[in-house]
Scaffold this motif. Structure first.
Motif, PDB file in Angstrom:
ATOM      1  N   GLU A  55      26.376  26.759  47.774  1.00  0.00           N
ATOM      2  CA  GLU A  55      26.146  25.348  47.513  1.00  0.00           C
ATOM      3  C   GLU A  55      25.874  24.616  48.817  1.00  0.00           C
ATOM      4  O   GLU A  55      26.596  24.780  49.793  1.00  0.00           O
ATOM      5  CB  GLU A  55      27.367  24.719  46.839  1.00  0.00           C
ATOM      6  N   VAL A  56      24.829  23.813  48.810  1.00  0.00           N
ATOM      7  CA  VAL A  56      24.493  22.990  49.971  1.00  0.00           C
ATOM      8  C   VAL A  56      24.796  21.550  49.576  1.00  0.00           C
ATOM      9  O   VAL A  56      24.284  21.056  48.580  1.00  0.00           O
ATOM     10  CB  VAL A  56      23.005  23.149  50.355  1.00  0.00           C
ATOM     11  N   LYS A  57      25.645  20.886  50.372  1.00  0.00           N
ATOM     12  CA  LYS A  57      26.055  19.519  50.047  1.00  0.00           C
ATOM     13  C   LYS A  57      25.643  18.562  51.152  1.00  0.00           C
ATOM     14  O   LYS A  57      25.631  18.914  52.320  1.00  0.00           O
ATOM     15  CB  LYS A  57      27.572  19.465  49.861  1.00  0.00           C
ATOM     16  N   ASP A  58      25.334  17.322  50.741  1.00  0.00           N
ATOM     17  CA  ASP A  58      24.988  16.290  51.718  1.00  0.00           C
ATOM     18  C   ASP A  58      26.258  15.652  52.277  1.00  0.00           C
ATOM     19  O   ASP A  58      27.368  16.115  52.018  1.00  0.00           O
ATOM     20  CB  ASP A  58      24.052  15.249  51.094  1.00  0.00           C
ATOM     21  N   SER A  59      26.108  14.583  53.030  1.00  0.00           N
ATOM     22  CA  SER A  59      27.258  13.936  53.677  1.00  0.00           C
ATOM     23  C   SER A  59      28.233  13.331  52.669  1.00  0.00           C
ATOM     24  O   SER A  59      29.404  13.163  52.978  1.00  0.00           O
ATOM     25  CB  SER A  59      26.772  12.853  54.634  1.00  0.00           C
ATOM     26  N   ASN A  60      27.764  13.015  51.469  1.00  0.00           N
ATOM     27  CA  ASN A  60      28.633  12.436  50.432  1.00  0.00           C
ATOM     28  C   ASN A  60      29.194  13.480  49.479  1.00  0.00           C
ATOM     29  O   ASN A  60      29.925  13.133  48.560  1.00  0.00           O
ATOM     30  CB  ASN A  60      27.866  11.382  49.636  1.00  0.00           C
ATOM     31  N   GLY A  61      28.836  14.735  49.648  1.00  0.00           N
ATOM     32  CA  GLY A  61      29.335  15.787  48.775  1.00  0.00           C
ATOM     33  C   GLY A  61      28.451  16.095  47.582  1.00  0.00           C
ATOM     34  O   GLY A  61      28.813  16.897  46.736  1.00  0.00           O
ATOM     35  N   ASN A  62      27.274  15.462  47.500  1.00  0.00           N
ATOM     36  CA  ASN A  62      26.334  15.744  46.411  1.00  0.00           C
ATOM     37  C   ASN A  62      25.635  17.073  46.684  1.00  0.00           C
ATOM     38  O   ASN A  62      25.274  17.372  47.815  1.00  0.00           O
ATOM     39  CB  ASN A  62      25.286  14.642  46.292  1.00  0.00           C
ATOM     40  N   PHE A  65      23.985  14.724  58.233  1.00  0.00           N
ATOM     41  CA  PHE A  65      23.293  13.494  58.601  1.00  0.00           C
ATOM     42  C   PHE A  65      22.338  12.998  57.523  1.00  0.00           C
ATOM     43  O   PHE A  65      21.526  12.105  57.800  1.00  0.00           O
ATOM     44  CB  PHE A  65      22.516  13.703  59.909  1.00  0.00           C
ATOM     45  N   VAL A  66      22.395  13.550  56.322  1.00  0.00           N
ATOM     46  CA  VAL A  66      21.520  13.105  55.231  1.00  0.00           C
ATOM     47  C   VAL A  66      22.329  12.822  53.980  1.00  0.00           C
ATOM     48  O   VAL A  66      23.427  13.342  53.808  1.00  0.00           O
ATOM     49  CB  VAL A  66      20.414  14.145  54.917  1.00  0.00           C
ATOM     50  N   LYS A  67      21.768  11.989  53.107  1.00  0.00           N
ATOM     51  CA  LYS A  67      22.357  11.761  51.791  1.00  0.00           C
ATOM     52  C   LYS A  67      21.252  11.852  50.754  1.00  0.00           C
ATOM     53  O   LYS A  67      20.094  11.511  51.026  1.00  0.00           O
ATOM     54  CB  LYS A  67      23.091  10.426  51.708  1.00  0.00           C
ATOM     55  N   LYS A  68      21.607  12.316  49.581  1.00  0.00           N
ATOM     56  CA  LYS A  68      20.636  12.495  48.502  1.00  0.00           C
ATOM     57  C   LYS A  68      20.122  11.146  48.036  1.00  0.00           C
ATOM     58  O   LYS A  68      20.883  10.201  47.878  1.00  0.00           O
ATOM     59  CB  LYS A  68      21.295  13.243  47.347  1.00  0.00           C
ATOM     60  N   ALA A  69      18.824  11.049  47.838  1.00  0.00           N
ATOM     61  CA  ALA A  69      18.216   9.788  47.415  1.00  0.00           C
ATOM     62  C   ALA A  69      18.184   9.654  45.911  1.00  0.00           C
ATOM     63  O   ALA A  69      18.200  10.588  45.191  1.00  0.00           O
ATOM     64  CB  ALA A  69      16.803   9.685  47.964  1.00  0.00           C
ATOM     65  N   LEU A 116      22.674  19.611  46.949  1.00  0.00           N
ATOM     66  CA  LEU A 116      21.231  19.537  47.208  1.00  0.00           C
ATOM     67  C   LEU A 116      20.547  20.789  46.684  1.00  0.00           C
ATOM     68  O   LEU A 116      21.148  21.862  46.651  1.00  0.00           O
ATOM     69  CB  LEU A 116      20.969  19.418  48.710  1.00  0.00           C
ATOM     70  N   SER A 117      19.289  20.640  46.283  1.00  0.00           N
ATOM     71  CA  SER A 117      18.493  21.788  45.847  1.00  0.00           C
ATOM     72  C   SER A 117      17.084  21.642  46.415  1.00  0.00           C
ATOM     73  O   SER A 117      16.707  20.587  46.930  1.00  0.00           O
ATOM     74  CB  SER A 117      18.468  21.870  44.321  1.00  0.00           C
ATOM     75  N   ASP A 118      16.305  22.732  46.327  1.00  0.00           N
ATOM     76  CA  ASP A 118      14.923  22.702  46.827  1.00  0.00           C
ATOM     77  C   ASP A 118      14.133  21.598  46.136  1.00  0.00           C
ATOM     78  O   ASP A 118      14.235  21.412  44.919  1.00  0.00           O
ATOM     79  CB  ASP A 118      14.229  24.038  46.569  1.00  0.00           C
ATOM     80  N   GLY A 119      13.345  20.860  46.915  1.00  0.00           N
ATOM     81  CA  GLY A 119      12.489  19.821  46.363  1.00  0.00           C
ATOM     82  C   GLY A 119      13.130  18.454  46.280  1.00  0.00           C
ATOM     83  O   GLY A 119      12.465  17.486  45.915  1.00  0.00           O
ATOM     84  N   ASP A 120      14.413  18.331  46.605  1.00  0.00           N
ATOM     85  CA  ASP A 120      15.082  17.026  46.569  1.00  0.00           C
ATOM     86  C   ASP A 120      14.552  16.119  47.667  1.00  0.00           C
ATOM     87  O   ASP A 120      13.954  16.572  48.637  1.00  0.00           O
ATOM     88  CB  ASP A 120      16.594  17.181  46.765  1.00  0.00           C
ATOM     89  N   SER A 121      14.809  14.826  47.515  1.00  0.00           N
ATOM     90  CA  SER A 121      14.527  13.846  48.550  1.00  0.00           C
ATOM     91  C   SER A 121      15.848  13.375  49.133  1.00  0.00           C
ATOM     92  O   SER A 121      16.820  13.190  48.400  1.00  0.00           O
ATOM     93  CB  SER A 121      13.776  12.648  47.979  1.00  0.00           C
TER      94      SER A 121
END
Length: 69
Positions: A2-9, A65-69, A11-16
């Protein structure tokens, strides 16, 4: 894996994602400004890194350093 952003969401391929902090580009005088939208990310073998293109330049960003949009 699992790959998570700074907020714990998750991430998957193709996300912004959105950059949450001004980042200096190593080996250059460029800076990626806070709030920059990065589209169509690709996951790597390392869960703490993603491949992407920012301003037509390919680079690797840390997921902290990123968060899911």
């Amino acid at each position: 894996m699992e790959v998570k952003d700074s907020n714990g969401n998750i991430l998957s391929d193709g996300d912004s994602v959105t950059v949450i902090k001004d980042l200096k580009v190593r080996g250059s005088s460029d800076v990626i400004k806070r709030g920059t939208m990065v589209k169509n990310i690709r996951l790597t073998d390392d869960p703490a890194e993603i491949d992407c293109r920012v301003n037509k330049t390919a680079m690797v960003l840390r997921t902290e350093f990123v968060k899911k949009a």
